[in-house]
Design a protein around this motif. Structure first.
Motif, PDB file in Angstrom:
ATOM      1  N   ALA A 295       1.032  -1.190   0.007  1.00 39.64           N
ATOM      2  CA  ALA A 295       0.093   0.167   0.029  1.00 39.64           C
ATOM      3  C   ALA A 295       0.863   1.169   0.085  1.00 39.64           C
ATOM      4  CB  ALA A 295      -1.005   0.257   0.985  1.00 39.64           C
ATOM      5  N   VAL A 296       2.009   1.147   0.763  1.00 38.51           N
ATOM      6  CA  VAL A 296       2.791   2.352   0.798  1.00 38.51           C
ATOM      7  C   VAL A 296       3.326   2.450  -0.450  1.00 38.51           C
ATOM      8  CG1 VAL A 296       4.690   3.608   2.171  1.00 38.51           C
ATOM      9  CG2 VAL A 296       2.914   2.301   3.291  1.00 38.51           C
ATOM     10  N   CYS A 297       4.053   1.479  -0.870  1.00 38.07           N
ATOM     11  CA  CYS A 297       4.752   1.685  -2.375  1.00 38.07           C
ATOM     12  C   CYS A 297       3.873   2.040  -3.325  1.00 38.07           C
ATOM     13  CB  CYS A 297       5.380   0.311  -2.737  1.00 38.07           C
ATOM     14  SG  CYS A 297       6.555  -0.271  -1.568  1.00 38.07           S
ATOM     15  N   VAL A 298       2.683   1.558  -3.438  1.00 41.62           N
ATOM     16  CA  VAL A 298       1.720   2.363  -4.486  1.00 41.62           C
ATOM     17  C   VAL A 298       1.625   3.823  -4.149  1.00 41.62           C
ATOM     18  CG1 VAL A 298      -0.613   2.217  -5.057  1.00 41.62           C
ATOM     19  CG2 VAL A 298       0.415  -0.212  -4.763  1.00 41.62           C
ATOM     20  N   LYS A 299       1.314   4.091  -3.028  1.00 43.79           N
ATOM     21  CA  LYS A 299       1.156   5.342  -2.529  1.00 43.79           C
ATOM     22  C   LYS A 299       2.267   6.396  -3.252  1.00 43.79           C
ATOM     23  CE  LYS A 299       0.209   8.736   1.275  1.00 43.79           C
ATOM     24  NZ  LYS A 299      -0.003   8.754   2.842  1.00 43.79           N
TER      25      LYS A 299
ATOM     26  N   PHE B 162       6.330  -5.347  -8.693  1.00 43.39           N
ATOM     27  CA  PHE B 162       5.011  -4.486  -8.618  1.00 43.39           C
ATOM     28  C   PHE B 162       5.475  -2.910  -8.591  1.00 43.39           C
ATOM     29  CE2 PHE B 162       3.972  -8.224  -6.047  1.00 43.39           C
ATOM     30  CZ  PHE B 162       3.024  -8.758  -6.912  1.00 43.39           C
ATOM     31  N   ASP B 163       5.190  -2.267 -10.027  1.00 41.16           N
ATOM     32  CA  ASP B 163       5.954  -0.877 -10.225  1.00 41.16           C
ATOM     33  C   ASP B 163       4.979  -0.096 -10.425  1.00 41.16           C
ATOM     34  OD1 ASP B 163       7.548   1.033 -10.737  1.00 41.16           O
ATOM     35  OD2 ASP B 163       9.125  -0.152 -12.035  1.00 41.16           O
ATOM     36  N   SER B 164       4.355   0.616  -9.442  1.00 46.15           N
ATOM     37  CA  SER B 164       3.213   1.625 -10.007  1.00 46.15           C
ATOM     38  C   SER B 164       3.584   3.036 -10.309  1.00 46.15           C
ATOM     39  CB  SER B 164       2.768   1.998  -8.376  1.00 46.15           C
ATOM     40  OG  SER B 164       3.724   2.603  -7.586  1.00 46.15           O
ATOM     41  N   ARG B 165       4.935   2.939 -11.029  1.00 46.65           N
ATOM     42  CA  ARG B 165       5.100   3.879 -11.803  1.00 46.65           C
ATOM     43  C   ARG B 165       4.747   3.588 -13.227  1.00 46.65           C
ATOM     44  NH1 ARG B 165      11.638   3.940 -11.145  1.00 46.65           N
ATOM     45  NH2 ARG B 165      11.048   1.692 -11.659  1.00 46.65           N
ATOM     46  N   GLN B 166       4.636   2.430 -13.585  1.00 49.96           N
ATOM     47  CA  GLN B 166       3.922   1.720 -14.823  1.00 49.96           C
ATOM     48  C   GLN B 166       2.508   2.051 -14.845  1.00 49.96           C
ATOM     49  OE1 GLN B 166       6.460   1.320 -17.046  1.00 49.96           O
ATOM     50  NE2 GLN B 166       7.768   1.689 -15.426  1.00 49.96           N
ATOM     51  N   PRO B 167       1.827   2.325 -15.732  1.00 51.04           N
ATOM     52  CA  PRO B 167       0.493   2.627 -15.541  1.00 51.04           C
ATOM     53  C   PRO B 167      -0.507   1.388 -15.628  1.00 51.04           C
ATOM     54  CG  PRO B 167       1.344   3.056 -17.997  1.00 51.04           C
ATOM     55  CD  PRO B 167       2.268   3.071 -16.859  1.00 51.04           C
ATOM     56  N   ASP B 168       0.035   0.389 -16.190  1.00 54.65           N
ATOM     57  CA  ASP B 168      -0.574  -0.913 -16.193  1.00 54.65           C
ATOM     58  C   ASP B 168      -0.222  -2.092 -15.266  1.00 54.65           C
ATOM     59  OD1 ASP B 168      -2.121  -0.271 -18.452  1.00 54.65           O
ATOM     60  OD2 ASP B 168      -0.848  -0.666 -19.792  1.00 54.65           O
ATOM     61  N   SER B 169       0.665  -1.708 -14.275  1.00 55.13           N
ATOM     62  CA  SER B 169       1.214  -2.430 -13.264  1.00 55.13           C
ATOM     63  C   SER B 169       0.128  -2.732 -12.213  1.00 55.13           C
ATOM     64  CB  SER B 169       2.457  -2.047 -12.400  1.00 55.13           C
ATOM     65  OG  SER B 169       2.927  -2.520 -11.278  1.00 55.13           O
ATOM     66  N   PRO B 170       0.145  -4.214 -12.074  1.00 52.72           N
ATOM     67  CA  PRO B 170      -0.661  -4.517 -10.989  1.00 52.72           C
ATOM     68  C   PRO B 170       0.029  -4.351  -9.514  1.00 52.72           C
ATOM     69  CG  PRO B 170       0.500  -6.463 -11.659  1.00 52.72           C
ATOM     70  CD  PRO B 170       0.816  -5.260 -12.546  1.00 52.72           C
ATOM     71  N   CYS B 171      -0.703  -4.512  -8.578  1.00 52.76           N
ATOM     72  CA  CYS B 171      -0.037  -4.562  -7.085  1.00 52.76           C
ATOM     73  C   CYS B 171      -0.055  -5.769  -6.350  1.00 52.76           C
ATOM     74  CB  CYS B 171      -0.678  -3.173  -6.240  1.00 52.76           C
ATOM     75  SG  CYS B 171      -2.154  -3.446  -5.574  1.00 52.76           S
TER      76      CYS B 171
ATOM     77  N   ARG C 205      14.497  -6.009 -18.844  1.00 53.23           N
ATOM     78  CA  ARG C 205      12.883  -5.804 -18.572  1.00 53.23           C
ATOM     79  C   ARG C 205      12.680  -6.597 -17.305  1.00 53.23           C
ATOM     80  NH1 ARG C 205       9.055 -10.291 -21.531  1.00 53.23           N
ATOM     81  NH2 ARG C 205       7.084  -9.443 -20.523  1.00 53.23           N
ATOM     82  N   SER C 206      12.161  -5.841 -16.523  1.00 50.93           N
ATOM     83  CA  SER C 206      11.700  -6.461 -14.986  1.00 50.93           C
ATOM     84  C   SER C 206      10.630  -7.482 -15.312  1.00 50.93           C
ATOM     85  CB  SER C 206      11.269  -5.396 -14.096  1.00 50.93           C
ATOM     86  OG  SER C 206       9.956  -4.843 -14.362  1.00 50.93           O
ATOM     87  N   LEU C 207      10.232  -8.103 -14.043  1.00 58.12           N
ATOM     88  CA  LEU C 207       9.094  -8.891 -13.954  1.00 58.12           C
ATOM     89  C   LEU C 207       7.814  -8.231 -13.621  1.00 58.12           C
ATOM     90  CD1 LEU C 207      10.609 -11.833 -11.769  1.00 58.12           C
ATOM     91  CD2 LEU C 207       9.535 -12.164 -13.959  1.00 58.12           C
ATOM     92  N   CYS C 208       7.839  -7.026 -13.812  1.00 56.11           N
ATOM     93  CA  CYS C 208       6.457  -6.438 -13.665  1.00 56.11           C
ATOM     94  C   CYS C 208       5.402  -6.606 -14.547  1.00 56.11           C
ATOM     95  CB  CYS C 208       6.748  -4.783 -14.145  1.00 56.11           C
ATOM     96  SG  CYS C 208       5.223  -3.729 -13.695  1.00 56.11           S
ATOM     97  N   GLY C 209       4.228  -7.282 -14.011  1.00 55.50           N
ATOM     98  CA  GLY C 209       2.995  -7.886 -14.563  1.00 55.50           C
ATOM     99  C   GLY C 209       3.262  -9.279 -14.808  1.00 55.50           C
ATOM    100  N   ARG C 210       4.353  -9.875 -14.374  1.00 51.10           N
ATOM    101  CA  ARG C 210       4.586 -11.234 -14.510  1.00 51.10           C
ATOM    102  C   ARG C 210       4.890 -12.012 -13.176  1.00 51.10           C
ATOM    103  NH1 ARG C 210       9.354 -12.036 -18.137  1.00 51.10           N
ATOM    104  NH2 ARG C 210       9.976 -10.051 -17.369  1.00 51.10           N
TER     105      ARG C 210
END
Length: 251
Positions: free
Chosen positions: A138-142, A162-171, A216-221
């Motif tokens: 929650a804090v990382c998303v914020k 989980f990278d909330s800087r990316q518009p389509d990233s899940p958390c 490429r990170s694992l963001c989204g995987r």
């Protein structure tokens, strides 16, 4: 960068995708590692060895003899000491240039707010309970700080970014809405030592890639590891539009 640093980190600097620019980014980075157990041990050791400039270690536990089977950052002579102090000694012996900040207290959302809001570049979730994982997420998303998450138990492990800087990233809460800490504890279920080493090493790899801007990170995987058969599975992890933390209606 000093000549000594150029020599120390030469084997990764010579990688075209990394180069001096990647090393400089690492040296200027601050990483918060939540948990100094089986996952936090390889994470912290690899990040210190690779030259991350500032590591913040958080854990409220003490070293026990049963930890030594898998928590390689600790030593026999530190049994009874706080885990963060035990880890600090090992990491400074590995790389005295790294700045180490230790926080010997139970993690809660208020503590995470204070630390993550103060220019932390990345958070590694190496803890062993769902409440801390949800709070860190929650804090990382914020604050839009990348979160590298790992878990290991028995002969199984998983790692995700989980990278909330990316518009389509899940958390993290897109993946889990709840969990039973007691049912998923290593003390109750057991764990083979190299399994946490594999997952922790993957977490360190993902952290280094994100901090240096390499690959490429694992963001989204989500990667799932089965140690019994030595196989990996990759699952696509979409963002949940109804997620209470990162969804459209999140407060």
């Amino acid at each position: 960068m000093r000549d000594e640093q150029l020599l120390r980190y030469s084997r990764q600097i010579m990688l075209p995708a990394f180069d001096i620019e990647g090393q400089t980014r690492l040296l200027q980075s601050t990483v918060l590692v939540v948990g100094m157990g089986g996952l936090g041990s390889p994470v912290a050791m690899y990040l210190a060895a690779a030259g991350v400039g500032h590591l913040i270690l958080v854990d409220d536990d003490v070293v026990e003899i049963s930890n030594l089977q898998r928590q390689l950052v600790h030593r026999e002579h530190t049994v009874g000491d706080s885990k963060v102090e035990s880890a600090r000694q090992t990491l400074l012996a590995l790389n005295s240039d790294v700045k180490i900040t230790t926080v010997n207290q139970r993690v809660d959302k208020a503590l995470l707010e204070r630390m993550i809001s103060q220019q932390v570049d990345l958070v590694v979730d190496a803890c062993d309970n769902f409440s801390t994982r949800f709070a860190a997420n929650a804090v990382c998303v914020k604050y839009k700080v990348p979160l590298v998450s790992g878990a290991a138990i028995r002969l199984e492990g998983q790692v995700a970014v989980f990278d909330s800087r990316q518009p389509d990233s899940p958390c993290y809460q897109c993946l889990y809405q709840g969990g039973d800490d007691e049912q998923m504890s290593c003390s109750r279920n057991g764990v083979l030592a190299p399994v946490v080493g594999v997952i922790g090493s993957m977490q360190a790899l993902e952290a280094i890639k994100i901090l240096s801007g390499m690959g490429r990170s694992l963001c989204g995987r989500l990667l799932l590891f089965d140690a019994m058969t030595s196989t990996w599975r990759e699952l696509r992890l979409p963002r949940d539009p109804a997620c209470a933390v990162c969804g459209a209606e999140a407060s």
